[in-house]
Motif scaffolding. Structure first.
Motif, PDB file in Angstrom:
ATOM      1  N   ILE A  42     -20.924  24.359   4.595  1.00 35.36           N
ATOM      2  CA  ILE A  42     -22.020  25.273   4.229  1.00 35.36           C
ATOM      3  C   ILE A  42     -21.460  26.427   3.407  1.00 35.36           C
ATOM      4  CG2 ILE A  42     -23.686  26.928   5.161  1.00 35.36           C
ATOM      5  CD1 ILE A  42     -24.057  25.025   7.533  1.00 35.36           C
ATOM      6  N   THR A  43     -20.299  26.932   3.814  1.00 38.02           N
ATOM      7  CA  THR A  43     -19.670  28.034   3.076  1.00 38.02           C
ATOM      8  C   THR A  43     -19.388  27.629   1.632  1.00 38.02           C
ATOM      9  OG1 THR A  43     -18.636  28.882   5.093  1.00 38.02           O
ATOM     10  CG2 THR A  43     -17.674  29.568   2.995  1.00 38.02           C
ATOM     11  N   LEU A  44     -18.815  26.443   1.447  1.00 41.20           N
ATOM     12  CA  LEU A  44     -18.503  25.967   0.097  1.00 41.20           C
ATOM     13  C   LEU A  44     -19.772  25.801  -0.728  1.00 41.20           C
ATOM     14  CD1 LEU A  44     -16.384  24.966  -1.918  1.00 41.20           C
ATOM     15  CD2 LEU A  44     -16.642  22.675  -0.937  1.00 41.20           C
TER      16      LEU A  44
ATOM     17  N   ILE B 221     -17.768  20.419  13.747  1.00 46.45           N
ATOM     18  CA  ILE B 221     -18.402  21.741  13.667  1.00 46.45           C
ATOM     19  C   ILE B 221     -17.729  22.588  12.597  1.00 46.45           C
ATOM     20  CG2 ILE B 221     -18.791  23.901  14.924  1.00 46.45           C
ATOM     21  CD1 ILE B 221     -19.094  22.195  17.464  1.00 46.45           C
ATOM     22  N   GLN B 222     -16.392  22.563  12.566  1.00 39.98           N
ATOM     23  CA  GLN B 222     -15.673  23.337  11.557  1.00 39.98           C
ATOM     24  C   GLN B 222     -15.987  22.822  10.154  1.00 39.98           C
ATOM     25  OE1 GLN B 222     -14.081  26.072  12.358  1.00 39.98           O
ATOM     26  NE2 GLN B 222     -14.447  25.664  14.532  1.00 39.98           N
ATOM     27  N   ALA B 223     -16.086  21.500  10.018  1.00 38.05           N
ATOM     28  CA  ALA B 223     -16.401  20.931   8.703  1.00 38.05           C
ATOM     29  C   ALA B 223     -17.797  21.348   8.254  1.00 38.05           C
ATOM     30  CB  ALA B 223     -16.295  19.402   8.759  1.00 38.05           C
TER      31      ALA B 223
ATOM     32  N   ARG C 286     -11.675  13.673  22.290  1.00 38.01           N
ATOM     33  CA  ARG C 286     -13.082  13.634  21.872  1.00 38.01           C
ATOM     34  C   ARG C 286     -13.579  15.036  21.531  1.00 38.01           C
ATOM     35  NH1 ARG C 286     -16.551  10.627  19.344  1.00 38.01           N
ATOM     36  NH2 ARG C 286     -17.578  12.492  18.590  1.00 38.01           N
ATOM     37  N   HIS C 287     -13.180  16.009  22.350  1.00 43.91           N
ATOM     38  CA  HIS C 287     -13.574  17.403  22.113  1.00 43.91           C
ATOM     39  C   HIS C 287     -13.038  17.891  20.759  1.00 43.91           C
ATOM     40  CE1 HIS C 287     -14.099  21.721  22.724  1.00 43.91           C
ATOM     41  NE2 HIS C 287     -12.812  21.868  22.456  1.00 43.91           N
ATOM     42  N   GLU C 288     -11.819  17.508  20.417  1.00 47.10           N
ATOM     43  CA  GLU C 288     -11.254  17.933  19.128  1.00 47.10           C
ATOM     44  C   GLU C 288     -12.007  17.321  17.956  1.00 47.10           C
ATOM     45  OE1 GLU C 288      -7.121  19.826  18.538  1.00 47.10           O
ATOM     46  OE2 GLU C 288      -7.033  17.649  18.404  1.00 47.10           O
ATOM     47  N   ILE C 289     -12.442  16.078  18.094  1.00 48.93           N
ATOM     48  CA  ILE C 289     -13.231  15.457  17.033  1.00 48.93           C
ATOM     49  C   ILE C 289     -14.528  16.235  16.819  1.00 48.93           C
ATOM     50  CG2 ILE C 289     -14.541  13.387  16.385  1.00 48.93           C
ATOM     51  CD1 ILE C 289     -12.381  11.745  17.817  1.00 48.93           C
ATOM     52  N   ASP C 290     -15.214  16.541  17.938  1.00 50.46           N
ATOM     53  CA  ASP C 290     -16.456  17.319  17.839  1.00 50.46           C
ATOM     54  C   ASP C 290     -16.185  18.684  17.231  1.00 50.46           C
ATOM     55  OD1 ASP C 290     -17.706  15.189  19.027  1.00 50.46           O
ATOM     56  OD2 ASP C 290     -17.655  16.053  21.051  1.00 50.46           O
TER      57      ASP C 290
ATOM     58  N   GLY D 246     -17.814  33.623  18.942  1.00 48.96           N
ATOM     59  CA  GLY D 246     -18.914  34.451  18.447  1.00 48.96           C
ATOM     60  C   GLY D 246     -18.788  34.859  16.992  1.00 48.96           C
ATOM     61  N   PRO D 247     -17.604  35.334  16.536  1.00 55.91           N
ATOM     62  CA  PRO D 247     -17.484  35.729  15.121  1.00 55.91           C
ATOM     63  C   PRO D 247     -17.848  34.623  14.138  1.00 55.91           C
ATOM     64  CG  PRO D 247     -15.638  36.587  16.382  1.00 55.91           C
ATOM     65  CD  PRO D 247     -16.410  35.697  17.312  1.00 55.91           C
ATOM     66  N   GLN D 248     -17.507  33.370  14.467  1.00 54.42           N
ATOM     67  CA  GLN D 248     -17.831  32.287  13.533  1.00 54.42           C
ATOM     68  C   GLN D 248     -19.330  32.068  13.448  1.00 54.42           C
ATOM     69  OE1 GLN D 248     -15.561  28.753  14.146  1.00 54.42           O
ATOM     70  NE2 GLN D 248     -16.242  27.831  12.239  1.00 54.42           N
ATOM     71  N   TYR D 249     -20.014  32.079  14.607  1.00 54.43           N
ATOM     72  CA  TYR D 249     -21.460  31.908  14.575  1.00 54.43           C
ATOM     73  C   TYR D 249     -22.135  33.104  13.915  1.00 54.43           C
ATOM     74  CZ  TYR D 249     -20.397  28.202  17.922  1.00 54.43           C
ATOM     75  OH  TYR D 249     -19.885  27.094  18.527  1.00 54.43           O
TER      76      TYR D 249
END
Length: 673
Positions: A198-200, A191-193, A183-187, A372-375
């Motif tokens: 947003i980046t795309l 988040i990564q998507a 379940r954690h991996e799905i969440d 932190g770097p991603q946020y």
């Protein structure tokens, strides 16, 4: 000799360890719920600076070795850049009668060697992992290192991890219930998507703005966003999971190289956005110094990783400090856009500092320092987008001010021009006569451009009329013999009429001539024609309808494609069939698709191809002649020769208008098949 070597190793490790032998705390799996258990506070650590010990040797002399407990480790171990091999040990018990499915997770992707040893009553199980093992050969496909472990009921298992890596060694070790981690991996993937989505969106939008404004700042911003997102993908393991899954070289080198690329692009972006060459000219040489510093250290880093890794990582911090300083100085000079830039880079700077200090071992490894770097990059990306939006608004306001100034100047100029109108009127009259002569020449040129070879006219039994509203018009047609018994008819109608439309027809001819003999079906040719028109003449803000018809006299087939052009008419045995539109007008959108259409014909059939001037005629009451009346006239005159059909049509249109001149160019091509 082997005994002496083992004794030396044991003695060396004994001196190296600074605590007395510690006993590992046993982890009770009954405490494992939906949240993970961090194992670092319960694990014992043994450092092997000689990198010579293996599991069997550790087990054979374990009673003499000093595993140590590191009290400062809370969520993770942080051994920074170390050439040693580290052995981690923890005891895990499952007092339940039923077995428990778990996942042992090391949520840090840049560990070259990460081997798992499970010692239980069933024996010892060995599972190799780390980025030196291809992802498809690891026990679990993930951006991190995951070991699925099933603990039997009423069991006690010793878990060992062997770790070695040329990168910074950070070890956030957790144990999860398997379902909870799934379940954690799905969440996590959601988040990564969201982040990369947003980046795309930022990339596509700012590329669009760049192509409109031709402002290089937007293109540099796109490069910064792309490089930053790639760096984040490498940092959090997405790249090694999806972009490459069997490249230990990239896993080892890519992250620091990509950070350098981000900083280089940021320095260039900063120079353009903040105009530092003008605002801070004395600092300009230093900007280039840091660009070349990152390039030089990147090369040195590749040549000798161990020698330059710490210097390389430290240079990232120094360069970031420099960018931050330039942002502060430009803000002090009250540059509006510098405020946005400074705030945006502050987030990225903080994220980079946290990542660097964690890699060097100065701050602990936890969720904040890992993610932190991603946020930080997400915040930086959004704030820079606001900066560019503000820049766009500034450009619009400056344009409005300039337009108002031009308007005032024009008003003053109009007063002066009125005085000069009279004296120039005579000159204009002289010029008008010259223009008339030029129009006569243009008319002859246009008429020559649509001349049809008499052999083709006879072969197709063709009659046609071309009647522009003025000396020149916006209609164009072309007929060629493709090969064997196939003929290609092309007709086009540019919007408007007069000189402007006539110039468009010359552009049409220039684009169509090189492609008209392509042995492709009509819809493919018209797609190519649309692409060429958009590439070369989109700035003219002109649209046109067009139609290509291939007549195959041997197979009795008509192939056609219509780009918004009026439907051609095929009359068969007294019945009227239309050759409809198969796509949008030319000049609206690149990569437009046109359907392939074909229709059979027989001997004695008639084909009429025309522009909208054949039915868009209006009388005094603003009533339109219309397509229905045109179709009815073509059916009623089926017994007449083609030349008389065309004469009848022209006379009917003239009677319908009853006085007003034609409003549009008229072209009609008539064929007896």
């Amino acid at each position: 000799m082997k005994v002496l070597r083992d004794s030396f190793i044991i003695g060396f490790l004994f001196v190296f360890c600074f605590e007395v032998q510690a006993e590992s705390e046993s982890i009770d799996l009954t405490l494992l719920q939906n949240k993970p258990i961090h194992l670092s506070q319960s694990m014992l650590v043994l450092e092997d600076p000689t990198n010579s010990l293996d599991f069997h040797r550790i087990k054979s002399i374990e009673s003499n070795l000093l595993f140590q407990k590191i009290p400062t480790a809370k969520e993770a171990f942080n051994f920074s850049y170390s050439k040693s091999t580290y052995w981690l040990k923890v005891s895990i018990s499952n007092p339940n009668q039923h077995s428990m499915e778990t996942n042992l997770v090391v949520s840090y992707p840049r560990l070259k060697t990460l081997d798992l040893y499970l010692e239980s009553k069933e024996g010892v199980k060995y599972v190799p992992s780390g980025y030196s093992v291809p992802s498809n050969k690891r026990p679990y496909q993930s951006r991190f290192f995951v070991f699925p472990i099933v603990f039997s009921g009423n069991s006690n298992t010793n878990v060992y991890l062997k770790v070695n890596s040329p990168n910074a060694i950070n070890l956030p070790v957790q144990i999860w219930k398997q379902k909870s981690y799934d379940r954690h991996e799905i969440d996590d993937h959601v988040i990564q998507a969201i982040y990369f989505g947003i980046t795309l969106a930022m990339i596509v939008f700012n590329l669009f703005v760049f192509f409109i404004l031709k402002d290089v700042s937007y293109f540099l911003y796109v490069l910064v966003v792309i490089s930053t997102s790639v760096a984040i993908a490498i940092h959090n393991g997405i790249a090694s999971e999806y972009l490459w899954n069997d490249s230990s070289w990239l896993d080892q080198y890519a992250i620091n190289l990509m950070i350098s690329i981000v900083l280089i692009l940021f320095l260039i972006f900063m120079r353009t956005l903040l105009q530092t060459k003008i605002v801070l000219p004395k600092f300009e040489p230093w900007n280039w110094f840091f660009v070349f510093l990152q390039i030089g250290l990147s090369i040195a880093y590749i040549i000798s990783f161990d020698t330059f890794i710490k210097v390389f990582v430290l240079s990232h911090t120094v360069t970031s400090f420099w960018i931050l300083l330039i942002g502060i100085l430009c803000s002090i000079k009250k540059q509006r856009i510098a405020y946005f830039f400074l705030l945006a880079f502050a987030f990225l700077f903080l994220a980079l500092i946290v990542s660097t200090l964690r890699a060097l071992g100065y701050i602990p490894t936890n969720v904040f320092t890992i993610e932190g770097p991603q946020y930080g990059s997400a915040a930086e990306m959004m704030l820079l987008a606001f900066a560019l939006a503000d820049r766009y608004n500034t450009i619009i306001k400056e344009k409005e001010i300039a337009e108002n100034r031009v308007k005032l100047n024009l008003e003053r100029s109009n007063l002066e021009l009125e005085e000069k109108v009279k004296e120039r009127t005579s000159k204009l009259n002289q010029t008008l006569s010259v223009l008339r002569r030029d129009l006569d020449v243009a008319k002859k040129i246009q008429e020559n451009s649509i001349l049809i070879d008499p052999k083709l006219r006879n072969a197709l039994k063709l009659h046609y009329r071309y009647l522009p509203v003025t000396e020149v018009g916006g209609d164009f047609f072309d007929i060629i013999h493709l090969k064997d018994s196939s003929y290609r008819i092309f007709i086009a109608d540019a919007t408007g009429h007069g000189v402007h439309a006539a110039m468009i027809t010359m552009a049409i001819k220039g684009l169509y001539d090189p492609i008209k003999e392509f042995e492709l079906p009509p819809h493919k040719v018209i797609e190519i024609f649309n692409e060429e028109f958009m590439d070369n003449f989109v700035s003219l803000n002109s649209l046109l309808t067009a139609m290509i018809i291939d007549i195959h006299t041997e197979s009795k087939i008509i192939e056609f494609a219509s780009a918004g052009h009026p439907s051609a008419v095929l009359i068969q045995k007294g019945n009227l069939k239309l050759l409809p539109k198969t796509g949008r007008m030319i000049g609206i959108k690149k990569q437009s698709h046109y359907e392939k259409m074909e229709i059979p014909f027989g001997t004695g059939d008639r084909l009429f191809v025309f522009t909208d001037g054949a039915y868009e005629a209006f009388n005094h009451n603003e009533e339109e002649f219309g397509e229905d009346k045109l179709h009815q006239l073509l059916l009623e005159t089926i017994h007449l020769p083609l030349v008389e059909v065309e004469d009848t049509l022209l006379k009917t249109l003239q009677n319908f208008q009853n006085g007003p001149d034609r409003q549009d160019d008229l072209t009609i091509l008539s064929f007896d098949l």
